[in-house]
Write a protein that holds these residues in place. Sequence first.
Motif, PDB file in Angstrom:
ATOM      1  N   ARG A   1      25.695  28.040  60.271  1.00  0.00           N
ATOM      2  CA  ARG A   1      24.406  28.868  60.081  1.00  0.00           C
ATOM      3  C   ARG A   1      24.502  30.057  60.949  1.00  0.00           C
ATOM      4  O   ARG A   1      24.222  31.238  60.648  1.00  0.00           O
ATOM      5  N   ILE A   2      24.018  30.166  61.552  1.00  0.00           N
ATOM      6  CA  ILE A   2      24.009  31.419  62.645  1.00  0.00           C
ATOM      7  C   ILE A   2      25.117  32.139  63.090  1.00  0.00           C
ATOM      8  O   ILE A   2      24.977  33.047  63.323  1.00  0.00           O
ATOM      9  N   LYS A   3      26.713  31.104  62.753  1.00  0.00           N
ATOM     10  CA  LYS A   3      27.587  32.128  63.061  1.00  0.00           C
ATOM     11  C   LYS A   3      27.854  33.078  61.446  1.00  0.00           C
ATOM     12  O   LYS A   3      28.367  34.542  61.395  1.00  0.00           O
ATOM     13  N   ASN A   4      27.371  33.311  60.797  1.00  0.00           N
ATOM     14  CA  ASN A   4      28.043  33.496  59.025  1.00  0.00           C
ATOM     15  C   ASN A   4      26.102  34.667  59.327  1.00  0.00           C
ATOM     16  O   ASN A   4      26.751  35.441  59.450  1.00  0.00           O
ATOM     17  N   SER A   5      24.772  34.830  59.831  1.00  0.00           N
ATOM     18  CA  SER A   5      23.571  35.196  59.845  1.00  0.00           C
ATOM     19  C   SER A   5      24.640  35.856  60.517  1.00  0.00           C
ATOM     20  O   SER A   5      24.114  37.262  61.157  1.00  0.00           O
ATOM     21  N   TRP A   6      25.110  36.160  62.123  1.00  0.00           N
ATOM     22  CA  TRP A   6      25.529  37.096  63.129  1.00  0.00           C
ATOM     23  C   TRP A   6      26.466  37.691  62.480  1.00  0.00           C
ATOM     24  O   TRP A   6      26.488  38.879  62.788  1.00  0.00           O
ATOM     25  N   SER A   7      27.715  37.853  61.375  1.00  0.00           N
ATOM     26  CA  SER A   7      28.384  38.565  60.546  1.00  0.00           C
ATOM     27  C   SER A   7      27.790  38.852  60.450  1.00  0.00           C
ATOM     28  O   SER A   7      28.448  40.539  60.243  1.00  0.00           O
TER      29      SER A   7
END
Length: 77
Positions: free
Chosen positions: A9-15
């Motif tokens: 989720r964090i990776k997607n949010s950062w993207s």
Amino acid sequence: MINPTMLFRIKNSWSRFTTSHPKFPMFLQAASKNNVIQENTVLEIKITTPEGKNLSTNVKLTNDDLALFNDLKEMAR
């Protein structure tokens, strides 16, 4: 233990964040490459609301802070 679902989720949010704000990661990369983030460097954050209210703070970085940043950088790879 790190929750893999939360990391995803964090990776997607950062993207999404970097897509919306492409200058921010470029700023972080420039700061990293130019060796400006070092012990005793002062980071300042300023927030301005749409109504014009301001809130700001700063921190003087320690070696422990730099270790945290390096750990986060390694985790992001």
